[in-house]
Write an enzyme that holds these catalytic residues in place. Structure first.
Site, PDB file in Angstrom:
ATOM      1  N   ARG A 185       0.853  -1.184   0.000  1.00  0.00           N
ATOM      2  CA  ARG A 185       0.000   0.000   0.000  1.00  0.00           C
ATOM      3  C   ARG A 185       0.889   1.234   0.000  1.00  0.00           C
ATOM      4  NH1 ARG A 185      -3.135  -3.011  -1.526  1.00  0.00           N
ATOM      5  NH2 ARG A 185      -5.243  -3.512  -0.780  1.00  0.00           N
ATOM      6  N   GLU A 238      -2.433   7.601  -5.058  1.00  0.00           N
ATOM      7  CA  GLU A 238      -2.694   7.009  -6.370  1.00  0.00           C
ATOM      8  C   GLU A 238      -4.157   7.126  -6.819  1.00  0.00           C
ATOM      9  OE1 GLU A 238      -3.401   2.298  -5.836  1.00  0.00           O
ATOM     10  OE2 GLU A 238      -1.421   2.987  -5.201  1.00  0.00           O
ATOM     11  N   HIS A 249      -0.029  -0.157  -9.704  1.00  0.00           N
ATOM     12  CA  HIS A 249      -0.752  -1.095  -8.824  1.00  0.00           C
ATOM     13  C   HIS A 249      -1.210  -2.337  -9.594  1.00  0.00           C
ATOM     14  CE1 HIS A 249      -3.164  -1.079  -4.815  1.00  0.00           C
ATOM     15  NE2 HIS A 249      -2.835  -2.316  -5.169  1.00  0.00           N
TER      16      HIS A 249
END
Length: 334
Positions: A233, A262, A294
């Site tokens: 994360r 993000e 991601h």
């Protein structure tokens, strides 16, 4: 039962539609769930969200007012959902508690080896028919030390790969993982791990206690030629502090599959826009930094497991069953 899925990627859509076919009607949208898009869910009992959806109090109230009863998150993480408000509104919230840990662990190693061996720079050069090796020197992994922050399923998978490389293994977690101990991992305090490791990888969840676990002090304690990898994360790393250290010429490589700001950027095409995030804009300019969007989980194997678990969550909700995936139970019926 009508289902609407937000944040569905193009590769993901046919897999979702095939999994739900004959079970439930589903409407897939590539747009992400937020306050502006939440009204699109009106009339749908089930909303399936992605990890970059925003499910704060305002969004949840819009969903509840529109008839939503179940939030089925297609990820393990759920820090984007206000669980207290969901409970207050009588919404059931379920996630995917497990999917292939190898997808993330293998990608973390992909980032580590890419920055170590300067793969992106080498590829860009050869496309221009520049075949020099200047600036492309890497290091053997064998005999070096890897520090794994978080040794759950993904951290264990990462450790097994490191063991295959012949590395010294350091770990940090609230409790040792017996499988990692069997591989030869030594559990140490976080500060020692940061000082001693040549490669540092993050596999802890984002909690108040782990937010910015890699802060200015942590970054300064690392070796100047360390490799730092984050595929967990974004909020685990203080991005501004990282930029400061990179500007000092530190670190052999940094691989980031996640970024703390993000949301609203990752999974979207911003190539024709001015990106106002100065920190991210600075990060991608460093030659020793590799940023991806991601995608560590993004394999056909992991996605298949995520989608099937989401289908099961919907079926369990309809049948009134509880499973380990349920984060917030439905409010008792009058």
């Amino acid at each position: 039962m009508e289902i609407i899925a937000f944040g569905v990627q193009a590769d993901e859509k046919p897999l979702i539609e095939a999994a739900f076919e004959g079970r439930y009607p589903i409407h897939c949208l590539d747009t992400f769930l937020n306050e502006d898009t939440a009204p699109l869910a009106a009339g749908h009992q089930v909303v399936s969200s992605s990890v970059n959806g925003i499910l704060d109090a305002r969004v949840l109230r819009i969903l509840a007012a529109g008839g939503t009863k179940l939030i089925a998150q297609r990820s393990t993480g759920f820090n984007n959902i206000d669980l207290d408000v969901a409970k207050e509104l009588g919404l059931t919230v379920a996630r995917v508690s497990y999917y292939s840990p190898y997808s993330v662990a293998e990608f973390a190693w992909t980032l580590a080896m890419a920055v170590n061996r300067r793969i992106v720079r080498a590829s860009a050069r050869t496309r221009d028919f520049d075949f020099r090796l200047d600036g492309l020197m890497g290091r053997d992994m064998r005999g070096r030390t890897v520090g794994v922050l978080g040794t759950g399923k993904i951290g264990e998978a990462f450790t097994r790969i490191a063991h295959g490389f012949g590395m010294n293994l350091l770990g940090w977690d609230v409790a040792p993982n017996p499988a990692c101990v069997e591989l030869g991992m030594k559990y140490v305090e976080k500060d020692e791990l940061l000082v001693e490791s040549d490669v540092i990888t993050l596999h802890v969840p984002l909690l108040p206690s782990t937010h910015h676990i890699i802060n200015s002090a942590a970054l300064r304690s690392m070796k100047d030629d360390a490799i730092l990898i984050n595929s967990s994360r974004g909020g685990l790393i203080d991005s501004e502090a990282l930029v400061h250290e990179l500007r000092q010429g530190r670190f052999a490589g940094v691989g980031l599959d996640v970024y703390e700001a993000e949301a609203g950027l990752f999974y979207l095409d911003k190539s024709l826009e001015v990106v106002e995030d100065d920190t991210l804009a600075r990060l991608v300019t460093f030659p020793n930094v590799l940023v991806t969007s991601h995608q560590a989980y993004y394999t056909v194997d992991a996605l298949g497991q995520i989608i099937e678990a989401t289908v099961q969550n919907v079926q369990d909700f309809e049948a009134g069953r509880r499973s380990e995936n349920v984060l917030v139970p439905a409010a008792p019926q009058d």
